[in-house]
Design an enzyme around this catalytic site. Structure first.
Site, PDB file in Angstrom:
ATOM      1  N   GLY A  14     -12.080   2.312  -1.731  1.00 10.15           N
ATOM      2  CA  GLY A  14     -10.753   1.716  -1.862  1.00 10.15           C
ATOM      3  C   GLY A  14     -10.696   0.572  -2.850  1.00 10.15           C
ATOM      4  N   GLU A  51       0.817  -1.218   0.000  1.00  8.51           N
ATOM      5  CA  GLU A  51       0.000   0.000   0.000  1.00  8.51           C
ATOM      6  C   GLU A  51       0.844   1.259   0.000  1.00  8.51           C
ATOM      7  OE1 GLU A  51      -3.005  -0.022  -1.281  1.00  8.51           O
ATOM      8  OE2 GLU A  51      -3.530  -1.487   0.247  1.00  8.51           O
ATOM      9  N   SER A  81     -11.196   1.119  -6.126  1.00 14.76           N
ATOM     10  CA  SER A  81     -10.761   1.699  -7.370  1.00 14.76           C
ATOM     11  C   SER A  81     -11.845   1.876  -8.421  1.00 14.76           C
ATOM     12  CB  SER A  81      -9.626   0.827  -7.924  1.00 14.76           C
ATOM     13  OG  SER A  81      -8.785   1.596  -8.670  1.00 14.76           O
ATOM     14  N   ASP A 113      -3.696   0.860  -9.992  1.00 14.54           N
ATOM     15  CA  ASP A 113      -5.112   0.596 -10.264  1.00 14.54           C
ATOM     16  C   ASP A 113      -5.362   0.408 -11.760  1.00 14.54           C
ATOM     17  OD1 ASP A 113      -4.995   1.257  -7.630  1.00 14.54           O
ATOM     18  OD2 ASP A 113      -6.017   3.189  -7.842  1.00 14.54           O
TER      19      ASP A 113
HETATM   20  C1  GLA Z   1      -4.802   4.740  -4.710  1.00 18.20           C
HETATM   21  C2  GLA Z   1      -3.883   5.095  -5.866  1.00 18.20           C
HETATM   22  C3  GLA Z   1      -2.901   3.974  -6.129  1.00 18.20           C
HETATM   23  C4  GLA Z   1      -2.157   3.587  -4.844  1.00 18.20           C
HETATM   24  C5  GLA Z   1      -3.138   3.357  -3.700  1.00 18.20           C
HETATM   25  C6  GLA Z   1      -2.460   3.145  -2.374  1.00 18.20           C
HETATM   26  O1  GLA Z   1      -5.614   3.663  -5.054  1.00 18.20           O
HETATM   27  O2  GLA Z   1      -4.628   5.341  -7.031  1.00 18.20           O
HETATM   28  O3  GLA Z   1      -2.019   4.326  -7.148  1.00 18.20           O
HETATM   29  O4  GLA Z   1      -1.227   4.577  -4.530  1.00 18.20           O
HETATM   30  O5  GLA Z   1      -4.046   4.434  -3.548  1.00 18.20           O
HETATM   31  O6  GLA Z   1      -1.709   1.975  -2.389  1.00 18.20           O
END
Ligand code: GLA
Length: 434
Positions: free
Chosen positions: A119, A25, A121, A166
């Site tokens: 979280g 992370e 995406s 992501d």
């Molecule tokens: C978001 C960002 C990713 C990554 C995560 C944390 O999802 O878009 O690129 O940095 O947070 O791991």
């Protein structure tokens, strides 16, 4: 719905999945590998190219209002993370990649079942889906890696400086396998997850939209400043260093050594902008104009030691996780669980991207049978991911549901979106009408 909105039928459909990050992370934007898998939930867009140069966007969810704009004059408002802006990011990314000034319009109806601000995406899935829609309308070709890189870059138009995890997993995912995603150059390698365990996603029901606050960009900047101070300490050309990984690469040492160097070079008290200037031998003006991003200009305190410690230790945990999966010792699930637990502690204490509800949910998950549990995605809310022995899954789901959701009225959120087992899904696809 497409028919009633636009009075016509779609010519093709595109889907792009959300993801769950199993471990790694807040290290992708520092240059380090991460280990996500796609979830089956996705964004789905029905598309009809039109000759008018007008981009018309509609959403099956009535909360997201219709939007229309000229395809040749894309404006993305960074002050408001409105849903259609994510579409525009993907659209503009492809348009700019091919240097096109005269782009055909289209009618699009967007449908999605990735819980937003959780979280998983949903935002990047929309950017990627829109990128692939645009590419298809233009009749152009790009590799999945190129698409991922373009969409990762163009999502920055929304104002957050995320890494490429992501978008990479949304395009490069394959059913049945998690992926180790490496950057510069971007590569995805299969990681076979143990068959005796299930990964369970649980939503804390605390919404966190990373584009609506500055937490995320402040972390990105703290990592950049930490990289520069470490480089300066080691007499490297710090001006050109942007990522913590570059310091390690330039020194040619292990992650464990980087942890020792961090302890030696940085202190745990927060740094003021003035102290950073003194360390680097630059003026406040130079710090603001040459290093700090627009959203971090007024930050008064930067925690560099804690952020660097998290990043180097988390990068090491990703590699250990992959190794355990490959070697598959008898206690694989237990070892993976321990790494996930350590990851959560580091996110909570060193990176400070957790929140009380996530900490409580992680504790509940562990109490009811998870071998490991951690926040996933950017944090400050959103979901946890837990590794649960397959035979414990039914009792785990029932107990966590009772302890976290039922007891606090959180069951108001549809249960399916809040607590579910998941397995590695496939990547983005175009469906053409036969
Ligand atoms: C978001 C960002 C990713 C990554 C995560 C944390 O999802 O878009 O690129 O940095 O947070 O791991």
């Amino acid at each position: 719905m497409f028919n009633s909105k636009f009075g016509s039928v779609p010519k093709f459909y595109v889907r792009a999945p959300g993801r769950v990050n199993i471990i790694g992370e807040h290290i992708d934007y520092c240059g380090y590998s991460v280990l996500p898998m796609a979830v089956e939930q996705d964004m789905l867009i029905a598309v009809e190219p039109v000759k008018t140069h007008v981009l018309q966007l509609a959403n099956t969810n009535p909360l997201y209002l219709d939007f229309s704009t000229s395809a040749n004059n894309i404006q993305i408002d960074k002050t408001k993370p409105l849903w259609h802006n994510y579409f525009l990011c993907g659209f503009k990314g492809i348009q700019e990649h091919f240097g096109l000034s005269d782009v055909t319009g289209m009618n699009c109806l967007v449908d999605g079942n990735i819980p937003p601000s959780s979280g998983l995406s949903s935002s990047s899935a929309l950017v990627c889906c829109a990128g692939l829609v645009t590419l298809t309308v233009l009749g152009m070709n790009l590799s999945k890696v190129e698409l991922a890189e373009i969409c990762a870059k163009s999502e920055h138009y929304i104002g957050t400086e995320g890494g490429g995890m992501d978008q990479s997993i949304s395009f490069l995912a394959e059913e049945g396998t998690a992926k180790l995603i490496e950057f510069s150059p971007l590569r995805a390698t299969d990681v076979k997850l143990p068959s005796g365990a299930v990964f369970v996603i649980a939503n804390s029901c605390v919404e966190m939209n990373k584009a609506a606050t500055s937490h995320f960009n402040i972390r990105v900047m703290e990592c950049r400043l930490a990289a520069k101070l470490l480089a300066k300490h080691k007499c490297l050309p710090w001006e050109e260093v942007l990522r913590l990984e570059e310091v390690q690469a330039k020194l040619g040492v292990s992650l464990e050594e980087m942890l020792l160097i961090t302890e030696d070079a940085l202190h745990s008290e927060p740094y003021s902008p003035e102290e950073i200037c003194r360390c680097l031998g630059i003026s406040l003006q130079e710090l603001k104009t040459q290093i700090l991003s627009p959203s971090t200009q007024d930050v008064l305190s930067f925690k560099l030691y804690q952020r660097a410690k998290h990043v180097y230790s988390e990068a090491a945990r990703v590699l250990q996780f992959k190794k355990v999966c490959e070697e598959a010792p008898d206690n694989t699930v237990q070892l993976l669980g321990e790494l996930m637990n350590q990851s959560h502690v580091s996110c909570r204490d060193m990176y400070e991207c957790s929140c009380p509800e996530l900490d409580q949910l992680v504790d509940i998950c562990r109490k009811f049978g998870a071998q490991g549990s951690r926040l996933t995605g950017a944090g400050w809310g959103g979901c946890t991911v837990s590794i649960v022995p397959a035979d414990k899954l039914p009792s785990f789901l029932a107990n966590v549901h009772e302890a976290y959701y039922q007891r606090s009225n959180r069951s108001l959120v549809p249960e399916k979106q809040s607590l579910f087992a998941t397995k590695p899904g496939g990547g983005a696809l175009v469906f053409l009408e036969a």
